[in-house]
Design a protein around this motif. Sequence first.
Motif, PDB file in Angstrom:
ATOM      1  N   GLY A 119       0.819  -1.210   0.000  1.00 38.08           N
ATOM      2  CA  GLY A 119       0.000   0.000   0.000  1.00 38.08           C
ATOM      3  C   GLY A 119       0.847   1.252   0.000  1.00 38.08           C
ATOM      4  N   LEU A 120       0.161   2.375  -0.166  1.00 35.42           N
ATOM      5  CA  LEU A 120       0.805   3.677  -0.194  1.00 35.42           C
ATOM      6  C   LEU A 120      -0.111   4.657   0.521  1.00 35.42           C
ATOM      7  N   ARG A 121       0.483   5.630   1.199  1.00 34.25           N
ATOM      8  CA  ARG A 121      -0.336   6.657   1.858  1.00 34.25           C
ATOM      9  C   ARG A 121      -1.263   7.289   0.835  1.00 34.25           C
ATOM     10  N   LEU A 122      -2.495   7.497   1.234  1.00 36.35           N
ATOM     11  CA  LEU A 122      -3.508   8.025   0.328  1.00 36.35           C
ATOM     12  C   LEU A 122      -3.151   9.412  -0.193  1.00 36.35           C
ATOM     13  N   ASP A 123      -2.647  10.291   0.666  1.00 34.13           N
ATOM     14  CA  ASP A 123      -2.302  11.637   0.207  1.00 34.13           C
ATOM     15  C   ASP A 123      -1.196  11.596  -0.845  1.00 34.13           C
ATOM     16  N   LYS A 124      -0.206  10.743  -0.661  1.00 40.21           N
ATOM     17  CA  LYS A 124       0.860  10.614  -1.653  1.00 40.21           C
ATOM     18  C   LYS A 124       0.316  10.061  -2.956  1.00 40.21           C
ATOM     19  N   TRP A 125      -0.564   9.055  -2.856  1.00 37.10           N
ATOM     20  CA  TRP A 125      -1.110   8.453  -4.071  1.00 37.10           C
ATOM     21  C   TRP A 125      -1.942   9.471  -4.856  1.00 37.10           C
TER      22      TRP A 125
ATOM     23  N   TRP B 296      -1.573  12.641  -4.952  1.00 39.18           N
ATOM     24  CA  TRP B 296      -0.643  13.594  -5.549  1.00 39.18           C
ATOM     25  C   TRP B 296       0.106  12.953  -6.710  1.00 39.18           C
ATOM     26  N   PHE B 297       0.594  11.719  -6.520  1.00 36.91           N
ATOM     27  CA  PHE B 297       1.299  11.015  -7.592  1.00 36.91           C
ATOM     28  C   PHE B 297       0.380  10.792  -8.797  1.00 36.91           C
ATOM     29  N   ALA B 298      -0.892  10.520  -8.574  1.00 40.32           N
ATOM     30  CA  ALA B 298      -1.856  10.269  -9.650  1.00 40.32           C
ATOM     31  C   ALA B 298      -2.375  11.567 -10.260  1.00 40.32           C
ATOM     32  N   ARG B 299      -1.888  12.689  -9.774  1.00 41.61           N
ATOM     33  CA  ARG B 299      -2.271  14.016 -10.262  1.00 41.61           C
ATOM     34  C   ARG B 299      -3.757  14.302 -10.090  1.00 41.61           C
TER      35      ARG B 299
ATOM     36  N   ILE C 261     -13.057   6.399  -8.690  1.00 39.86           N
ATOM     37  CA  ILE C 261     -11.934   5.839  -9.430  1.00 39.86           C
ATOM     38  C   ILE C 261     -11.500   4.518  -8.805  1.00 39.86           C
ATOM     39  N   LYS C 262     -10.964   3.640  -9.630  1.00 38.47           N
ATOM     40  CA  LYS C 262     -10.410   2.380  -9.152  1.00 38.47           C
ATOM     41  C   LYS C 262      -8.895   2.477  -9.249  1.00 38.47           C
ATOM     42  N   VAL C 263      -8.218   2.169  -8.165  1.00 31.87           N
ATOM     43  CA  VAL C 263      -6.756   2.219  -8.116  1.00 31.87           C
ATOM     44  C   VAL C 263      -6.215   1.019  -8.882  1.00 31.87           C
ATOM     45  N   GLU C 264      -5.424   1.291  -9.899  1.00 30.03           N
ATOM     46  CA  GLU C 264      -4.834   0.228 -10.723  1.00 30.03           C
ATOM     47  C   GLU C 264      -3.398  -0.079 -10.319  1.00 30.03           C
ATOM     48  N   GLY C 265      -2.718   0.880  -9.722  1.00 28.21           N
ATOM     49  CA  GLY C 265      -1.335   0.659  -9.336  1.00 28.21           C
ATOM     50  C   GLY C 265      -0.840   1.759  -8.426  1.00 28.21           C
ATOM     51  N   LEU C 266       0.347   1.559  -7.895  1.00 23.80           N
ATOM     52  CA  LEU C 266       0.988   2.518  -7.001  1.00 23.80           C
ATOM     53  C   LEU C 266       2.256   3.016  -7.675  1.00 23.80           C
ATOM     54  N   ALA C 267       2.631   4.242  -7.400  1.00 26.42           N
ATOM     55  CA  ALA C 267       3.809   4.840  -8.035  1.00 26.42           C
ATOM     56  C   ALA C 267       4.899   5.093  -7.008  1.00 26.42           C
ATOM     57  N   GLU C 268       6.105   5.258  -7.508  1.00 25.56           N
ATOM     58  CA  GLU C 268       7.241   5.600  -6.659  1.00 25.56           C
ATOM     59  C   GLU C 268       7.524   7.098  -6.676  1.00 25.56           C
ATOM     60  N   ARG C 269       6.950   7.783  -7.688  1.00 28.24           N
ATOM     61  CA  ARG C 269       7.202   9.222  -7.833  1.00 28.24           C
ATOM     62  C   ARG C 269       6.032   9.860  -8.565  1.00 28.24           C
TER      63      ARG C 269
END
Length: 106
Positions: free
Chosen positions: A6-12, A14-17, A65-73
Amino acid sequence: MVYGTGLRLDKWLWFARLAKSRSAAQTLCESRRLRIDGRVIDRASALVRAGSVVSFPRNDEVIVIKVEGLAERRGPYEEARQLYTDLTRNLGSRNAAPLTDAAASF
């Protein structure tokens, strides 16, 4: 993309724009107006995982939206767009605008 737990929601967000800034994402998370899989979120540190469904209000509509993946940046729009599937249009929303930084208003 990262395929982890998982990834913190706020980061995700932001990463997903889907948020203009990380602080805007934190504000949205703490506003109790955002849901993950139907559960109300009240903290930015909530974990989001691939397969989760995230919903939040934007202007006069609800974005789903459906989360398809997590990002590193936080990458370019084309890369960020691969992190989620917009389910709002599938729900019959009229004139749904593409989800971009400029369109998001929290």
